[in-house]
Write an enzyme that holds these catalytic residues in place. Structure first.
Site, short mmCIF file in Angstrom:
data_model
loop_
_atom_site.label_atom_id
_atom_site.label_comp_id
_atom_site.label_asym_id
_atom_site.label_seq_id
_atom_site.Cartn_x
_atom_site.Cartn_y
_atom_site.Cartn_z
N GLU A 96 0.84 -1.20 0.00
CA GLU A 96 0.00 0.00 0.00
C GLU A 96 0.88 1.25 0.00
O GLU A 96 1.00 1.96 1.00
CB GLU A 96 -0.94 -0.01 1.21
CG GLU A 96 -2.04 -1.03 1.12
CD GLU A 96 -3.01 -0.79 -0.04
OE1 GLU A 96 -3.65 0.27 -0.09
OE2 GLU A 96 -3.10 -1.66 -0.91
N LYS A 101 2.53 1.32 -6.43
CA LYS A 101 1.38 0.94 -7.25
C LYS A 101 1.46 1.59 -8.64
O LYS A 101 1.19 0.93 -9.64
CB LYS A 101 0.07 1.29 -6.56
CG LYS A 101 -0.20 0.40 -5.36
CD LYS A 101 -1.54 0.64 -4.76
CE LYS A 101 -1.79 -0.29 -3.59
NZ LYS A 101 -1.83 -1.71 -3.91
N HIS A 144 -11.30 -4.90 -4.18
CA HIS A 144 -10.68 -5.21 -2.88
C HIS A 144 -11.32 -6.47 -2.29
O HIS A 144 -12.53 -6.54 -2.09
CB HIS A 144 -10.85 -4.04 -1.91
CG HIS A 144 -10.22 -4.31 -0.58
ND1 HIS A 144 -8.85 -4.46 -0.43
CD2 HIS A 144 -10.75 -4.49 0.63
CE1 HIS A 144 -8.59 -4.70 0.84
NE2 HIS A 144 -9.72 -4.73 1.50
#
Length: 147
Positions: A96, A101, A144
């Site tokens: 995260e 990302k 998710h």
């Protein structure tokens, strides 16, 4: 995502959630490319998938005969291009960290065919923030999974 048109998926990141997502797709009959930068992470992922499947068997929720089939459907690799080759759906499950990302999503777009849906398992960042790393934002979504 209809399984009759989608045969192969790729999971990018084999950590806490990635290996379980790969296992779930494999249990449903999909061929899965599971990518990690490190071979040690892939070894742990494979052991964790086996442990998860054993746990399901102990509770009577899965057949022990199915374990080898599931594990064979998951192709472990440290090569990103190989992981996504032939995939119709890709989900990134990396750390995260928005910079990480963005880097991974940009690389994915280079290796994925134009029709491939690219998704993220993130729950931390707005969709638009993550999609900004892609040229074709119309093929991006967040999917998710609950840990």
């Amino acid at each position: 995502m209809a399984q009759d048109t989608t045969r192969r998926v790729a999971v990018i990141g084999a950590g806490i959630m990635g290996h379980s997502i790969a296992q779930l797709f494999a249990q449903r009959g999909f061929e899965v490319g599971l990518f990690s930068r490190r071979a040690e992470t892939l070894e742990r992922a494979q052991a964790s998938m086996r442990s998860n499947l054993d746990w399901l068997v102990e509770r009577g929720w899965f057949s022990a005969d199915g374990i080898p089939k599931v594990l064979r459907r998951v192709k472990l690799t440290t090569d990103l291009a190989s992981a996504v080759r032939g995939a119709d759906f890709v989900i990134e499950t990396v750390a995260e960290n928005l910079n990480v990302k963005h880097q991974v999503l940009g690389e994915l777009e280079k290796h994925c065919r134009p029709h491939v849906v690219i998704s993220s398992n993130s729950s931390s960042y707005p969709v638009a923030s993550m999609a900004s790393a892609l040229r074709r934002r119309d093929r991006f979504l967040v999917t998710h999974f609950w840990n």
